[in-house]
Every structure is written in C-alpha cells, then in structure tokens.
Design a protein around this motif. Structure first.
Motif, mmCIF file in Angstrom:
data_model
loop_
_atom_site.group_PDB
_atom_site.id
_atom_site.type_symbol
_atom_site.label_atom_id
_atom_site.label_comp_id
_atom_site.label_asym_id
_atom_site.label_seq_id
_atom_site.Cartn_x
_atom_site.Cartn_y
_atom_site.Cartn_z
ATOM 1 N N ARG A 125 63.784 146.267 -3.215
ATOM 2 C CA ARG A 125 62.505 146.968 -3.093
ATOM 3 C C ARG A 125 61.927 146.794 -1.693
ATOM 4 O O ARG A 125 62.116 145.779 -1.035
ATOM 5 C CB ARG A 125 61.489 146.435 -4.106
ATOM 6 N N ALA A 171 46.570 149.970 -3.469
ATOM 7 C CA ALA A 171 47.365 150.814 -4.348
ATOM 8 C C ALA A 171 47.717 152.135 -3.667
ATOM 9 O O ALA A 171 48.851 152.626 -3.754
ATOM 10 C CB ALA A 171 46.620 151.065 -5.650
ATOM 11 N N ALA A 174 50.392 151.601 -1.064
ATOM 12 C CA ALA A 174 51.696 151.409 -1.693
ATOM 13 C C ALA A 174 52.292 152.744 -2.133
ATOM 14 O O ALA A 174 53.485 153.007 -1.934
ATOM 15 C CB ALA A 174 51.562 150.470 -2.890
ATOM 16 N N ARG A 175 51.458 153.612 -2.689
ATOM 17 C CA ARG A 175 51.954 154.925 -3.125
ATOM 18 C C ARG A 175 52.394 155.770 -1.925
ATOM 19 O O ARG A 175 53.431 156.447 -1.986
ATOM 20 C CB ARG A 175 50.862 155.645 -3.921
ATOM 21 N N GLY A 178 55.712 154.432 -0.725
ATOM 22 C CA GLY A 178 56.748 154.169 -1.722
ATOM 23 C C GLY A 178 57.076 152.689 -1.814
ATOM 24 O O GLY A 178 58.239 152.295 -1.967
ATOM 25 N N THR A 180 56.270 148.567 -3.179
ATOM 26 C CA THR A 180 55.860 147.735 -4.308
ATOM 27 C C THR A 180 54.844 146.717 -3.820
ATOM 28 O O THR A 180 55.074 146.041 -2.808
ATOM 29 C CB THR A 180 57.065 146.995 -4.915
ATOM 30 N N LEU A 181 53.721 146.619 -4.507
ATOM 31 C CA LEU A 181 52.733 145.594 -4.163
ATOM 32 C C LEU A 181 53.219 144.245 -4.653
ATOM 33 O O LEU A 181 53.609 144.090 -5.819
ATOM 34 C CB LEU A 181 51.382 145.912 -4.812
ATOM 35 N N GLY A 199 47.194 151.774 -11.512
ATOM 36 C CA GLY A 199 48.227 152.800 -11.598
ATOM 37 C C GLY A 199 49.495 152.459 -10.857
ATOM 38 O O GLY A 199 50.417 153.274 -10.779
ATOM 39 N N VAL A 200 49.569 151.275 -10.279
ATOM 40 C CA VAL A 200 50.783 150.800 -9.616
ATOM 41 C C VAL A 200 51.056 149.368 -10.081
ATOM 42 O O VAL A 200 50.142 148.644 -10.486
ATOM 43 C CB VAL A 200 50.673 150.829 -8.074
ATOM 44 N N GLU A 201 52.299 148.979 -9.986
ATOM 45 C CA GLU A 201 52.700 147.636 -10.407
ATOM 46 C C GLU A 201 52.387 146.617 -9.313
ATOM 47 O O GLU A 201 52.549 146.902 -8.123
ATOM 48 C CB GLU A 201 54.200 147.624 -10.699
#
Length: 237
Positions: A125, A171, A174-175, A178, A180-181, A199-201
């Motif tokens: 990732r 978040a 991160a989006r 692309g 991952t937090l 809304g994000v992992e």
C-alpha cells in the motif's frame, strides 16, 4: 474511573488526581500500581521511578519548557531516577545513561518492534502517515524501515485532539492520492468513533517495546517490589 484492559484482567484507573486514582486501584484489589507519566507527580511516594529517553533525540536543548522539552531541571530528575530506559540505537542519551549508572541506577536498552501482522496489512500500500505523538518523525521512520511506502505525512503536536475538520482533510487527501491512512494506536484511540464516519480506512502500526536484556528488567522490578514489601512489613511491626 476504573476500566479494564483489552484482556479484561487488569484494572486501568483514570483519575484527575493521582492520589484518588491510587485509592480506586487499591479498592479493586491492586497490590502494585504502575503510573503512566507520573515521574514529576509528588502526590504519591514511589518505590521505583523510571524515565524513558529516545536515543536519537536525547533531551533536546536540555532546557525546561517553554524554552525546551523538559518538565523540570535535568539534574533534579536524574537524582530521582532509579532506572533509565534508552529506546533505539543512537547515542544522544549516553551521557545521561553514564550519570545514572554512576549513581547506582539501572540502565536498560530497548527498541520499538513493529508487529508482523501490522506490517503485513500495509504491505503493497501507498500510505499517508499522520501522528500526534512526541516524535512523529520516528513513527514515519519506523514505517519506512518496515518497507512501507510513505507518500505523504502529517505531524501534529503530542496528545493532539483531532478536530472533525482535520480528519476530513486527511480523508480527502488520502482519497485524492489513492493512499491508505495510517497512524499510531495511541492516535486512533483519541480519534475514537469519529473514524467510522470518514469513509476511508485508518490502519494502525502496532509496535512492541522489546528490551535487549529482559532478565535485567525483571530483576530490577523484582528487587524493587521485594524491597517495598519488606519496608511495609517492617513498618507494621
């Protein structure tokens, strides 16, 4: 307030006053009280006092805040130290370690070891790492040393209370990338249930403090516990 740890076996007391917390711990059957961040607190008499120093940062400029990172003059703190834990393989704490050893104190060496499952969860990732701890840079360095690709990073002050706006910005970043937090377990505990609404992992990197000489740590603790029990028994006679 008294809660239980994740295994449900150890009482964890949260109290504004340390003395009140000790009373609650004793009422729950505790025979040993371990204080987090209680070195400078004078409300309780301590049977053993330990300090932890990062081997790369040391004590910074050696000044007391706000001029530096220390909470009290260094000489006074060293005089009250029974054991020093030096974390990492740097040399910035060597002078203090020598002083504590010279006064009969115990010096223990340790290192932060990422848990294999956490590293595996991040393998492959691209991540945005963020942390509000004493040394966010060390967190990022640990990720990179574990083979994790850190594309972006955000550093916050120690014990930082994350706002909804800050979390939303993380978040969104991160989006966009692309990514991952990833953060520390300590930070995620402060974020709490707010993480579910992003809304994000958010993934954590779990680490363990591994001592180079675990036997020396056990001997130090047993010696202090036995000494404390003997003093209390003698005082009752």
């Amino acid at each position: 307030m008294c809660i239980r740890d994740r295994a449900g076996s150890v009482p964890v007391v949260v109290a504004r006053e340390r003395s009140d917390g000790a009373v609650v711990a004793a009422s729950q059957g505790a025979s040993v009280i371990l204080m987090d961040d209680g070195f400078q607190n004078s409300a309780l008499i301590k049977d053993a006092a330990l300090i932890v120093i990062d081997s790369h940062r040391g004590v910074g400029n050696g000044s007391v805040f706000p001029a530096g990172p220390l909470r009290a003059p260094l000489a006074l703190q060293i005089a009250r130290t029974d054991a020093l834990v030096v974390v990492g393989d740097g040399s910035a704490a060597d002078g203090i370690a020598a002083q504590i050893a010279a006064q009969g104190g115990t010096v223990l060496r340790a290192r932060l070891v990422p848990q294999a499952a956490s590293v595996e969860a991040l393998r492959g990732r691209r991540v945005l790492a963020f942390a509000g701890i004493g040394d966010p840079a060390r967190f990022v360095a640990t990720l990179r040393a574990s083979g994790v690709e850190v594309v972006e990073q955000r550093a916050f002050a120690d014990h930082h209370p994350f706002t909804a706006e800050e979390l939303a910005e993380l978040a969104a970043a991160a989006r966009r990338g692309g990514l991952t937090l990833v953060t520390t377990e300590k930070d995620l505990a402060r974020i709490g249930r707010a993480a579910a609404s992003l809304g994000v992992e958010i993934v954590t990197l779990a680490v363990t403090l591994a001592f180079d000489d675990e036997a020396a740590l056990r001997l130090f603790l047993l010696d202090r516990l036995n000494r404390a029990r003997a003093e209390r028994l003698a005082a009752r006679r």
